[in-house]
Motif scaffolding. Structure first.
Motif, PDB file in Angstrom:
ATOM      1  N   TRP A 179      33.470  33.652  48.808  1.00  0.00           N
ATOM      2  CA  TRP A 179      33.748  35.078  48.916  1.00  0.00           C
ATOM      3  C   TRP A 179      32.638  35.854  48.222  1.00  0.00           C
ATOM      4  CZ3 TRP A 179      39.589  35.045  47.120  1.00  0.00           C
ATOM      5  CH2 TRP A 179      40.363  34.435  48.112  1.00  0.00           C
ATOM      6  N   SER A 195      35.749  40.095  48.855  1.00  0.00           N
ATOM      7  CA  SER A 195      36.184  39.863  50.235  1.00  0.00           C
ATOM      8  C   SER A 195      35.449  38.670  50.826  1.00  0.00           C
ATOM      9  CB  SER A 195      35.911  41.101  51.096  1.00  0.00           C
ATOM     10  OG  SER A 195      34.573  41.109  51.567  1.00  0.00           O
ATOM     11  N   LEU A 200      39.380  42.252  52.915  1.00  0.00           N
ATOM     12  CA  LEU A 200      39.277  42.558  51.487  1.00  0.00           C
ATOM     13  C   LEU A 200      40.427  41.888  50.747  1.00  0.00           C
ATOM     14  CD1 LEU A 200      37.584  44.462  49.559  1.00  0.00           C
ATOM     15  CD2 LEU A 200      39.402  46.143  49.914  1.00  0.00           C
ATOM     16  N   TYR A 201      40.119  41.165  49.655  1.00  0.00           N
ATOM     17  CA  TYR A 201      41.135  40.461  48.880  1.00  0.00           C
ATOM     18  C   TYR A 201      41.483  41.190  47.590  1.00  0.00           C
ATOM     19  CZ  TYR A 201      40.575  36.349  51.861  1.00  0.00           C
ATOM     20  OH  TYR A 201      40.562  35.495  52.929  1.00  0.00           O
ATOM     21  N   PRO A 233      33.703  44.046  55.212  1.00  0.00           N
ATOM     22  CA  PRO A 233      34.814  44.740  54.552  1.00  0.00           C
ATOM     23  C   PRO A 233      34.404  45.496  53.293  1.00  0.00           C
ATOM     24  CG  PRO A 233      35.523  42.577  55.290  1.00  0.00           C
ATOM     25  CD  PRO A 233      34.036  42.637  55.497  1.00  0.00           C
ATOM     26  N   VAL A 256      42.579  44.135  55.177  1.00  0.00           N
ATOM     27  CA  VAL A 256      42.890  43.522  53.888  1.00  0.00           C
ATOM     28  C   VAL A 256      43.682  42.247  54.093  1.00  0.00           C
ATOM     29  CG1 VAL A 256      42.920  45.757  52.724  1.00  0.00           C
ATOM     30  CG2 VAL A 256      45.062  44.766  53.582  1.00  0.00           C
TER      31      VAL A 256
END
Length: 352
Positions: A179, A195, A200-201, A233, A256
């Motif tokens: 990531w 992300s 998106l995390y 993202p 997301v």
């Protein structure tokens, strides 16, 4: 493991927990191993970590009595000497001449630190500097002051260093999921975004206490390496945040990925249906979910939100109308609510 279980192990000096956790003492700023002989702190002054690196990044310094950076049964003189040197000048950026001045071979230092703690000496020194910088930011200091205190003359260097502490370098990623992490400046202070190429995390204010541990949990749970970089993202959320803070955006479209239990996800989805400029209570949310007595569980789910602003947990207040806890700080919460009152009352719905 729950904090109370760890605190019990700390009070009892349970050697079975050696290497399992470290404890940071908020009143002294030091961190210790579970069997430290020093007088035990009060529970409310404790913060628990799964690694020494986490404690360092949270701005705690190693205890001189229990030496948490040394193996309990084998203390290295090289490691002791270098740790003491760092504590004498934690802002110092090390070079080969510094090792020679201490009559220490740089490769030996790298090898011994890597064997003991899973990080090289340079990584340790950097983590210590970054921990001090994070402490400066959390205490209300300017990001520039924190940057200079950490020994970084350029903003880009400071941000890159902040990103590097979050995961393995690309050469060590092997076949793991990778990531990207990037720094985003906003009107309310810097944020960090994480992300992959699809979604998106995490999006959170840099000065949120416990952010480092949250990132580490996210990384470990998903077996992902987190490295500096940009993704679609991240570019998207950076643009959307700029528009949001200008009052020109009322619907985020950056994709997301919610990571949580089914209940947590159900709470977060309801949060995203709250129109901008309005607020609800935890009891209101619980009722909408068909669980009117579960308002405390709703509050906990609200607090575990990893996507600040996008999932608008700042729109939840107490039933009496008063502002309540917000990880980014109540001042930010009040600012966001007032800012959104000026926007068209549209729902900040998120594309899944």
């Amino acid at each position: 493991m729950r904090d109370k279980e760890l605190y019990k192990a700390l009070v009892e000096k349970d050697s079975a927990y050696e290497g399992v956790f470290f404890v940071g003492v908020k009143s002294t700023g030091i961190f210790c191993r579970p069997t430290c002989p020093a007088r035990k702190p009060k529970y409310e002054n404790c913060e628990f970590f799964t690694s020494a690196k986490e404690a360092l990044l949270a701005s705690f310094r190693p205890c001189k009595r229990c030496r948490p950076l040394s193996h309990p049964n084998q203390v290295s003189e090289v490691v002791q000497k270098l740790v003491e040197a760092v504590e004498e000048n934690p802002e110092k950026r090390w070079c080969d001449a510094d090792f020679r001045a201490l009559s220490v071979d740089a490769s030996t230092a790298r090898r011994q630190f890597k064997k003991r703690f899973g990080m090289t000496f340079v990584e340790y020194a950097r983590a210590r500097r970054m921990g001090l910088a994070m402490k400066e930011i959390r205490s209300g200091g300017a990001v520039l002051d924190a940057q200079l205190a950490a020994g970084y003359e350029s903003g880009s260097g400071f941000r890159d260093a902040f990103s590097r502490i979050m995961g393995a370098a690309p050469s060590r990623a092997d076949k793991r999921v990778v990531w990207k992490a990037s720094w985003i400046d906003t009107e309310l202070g810097p944020m960090v975004a994480i992300s992959d190429e699809e979604a998106l995390y995490l999006l959170e204010f840099v000065d949120r206490r416990g952010l480092e541990r949250e990132v580490e949990r996210l990384r470990m749970k998903n077996k992902a390496a987190i490295v500096p970089g940009e993704t679609g993202p991240i570019d998207s959320i950076r643009r959307e945040l700029q528009l949001y803070f200008k009052g020109e955006l009322s619907a985020f479209e950056t994709p997301v990925k919610m990571i949580g239990t089914d209940f947590q996800k159900s709470v977060w989805c309801e949060l995203m249906k709250i129109p901008a400029g309005t607020t609800v209570s935890y009891a209101d949310l619980a009722a909408v979910l068909g669980r009117p007595s579960a308002y405390r569980a709703v509050a906990r789910a609200n607090g575990t939100n990893q996507l600040a602003i996008v999932i608008p947990c700042h729109r939840v207040i107490n039933s009496n109308g008063e502002l309540c806890g917000y990880a980014g700080g109540l001042a930010r919460k009040e600012w966001l609510i007032n800012h959104e009152k000026k926007m068209p009352k549209k729902s900040l719905l998120q594309k899944a």
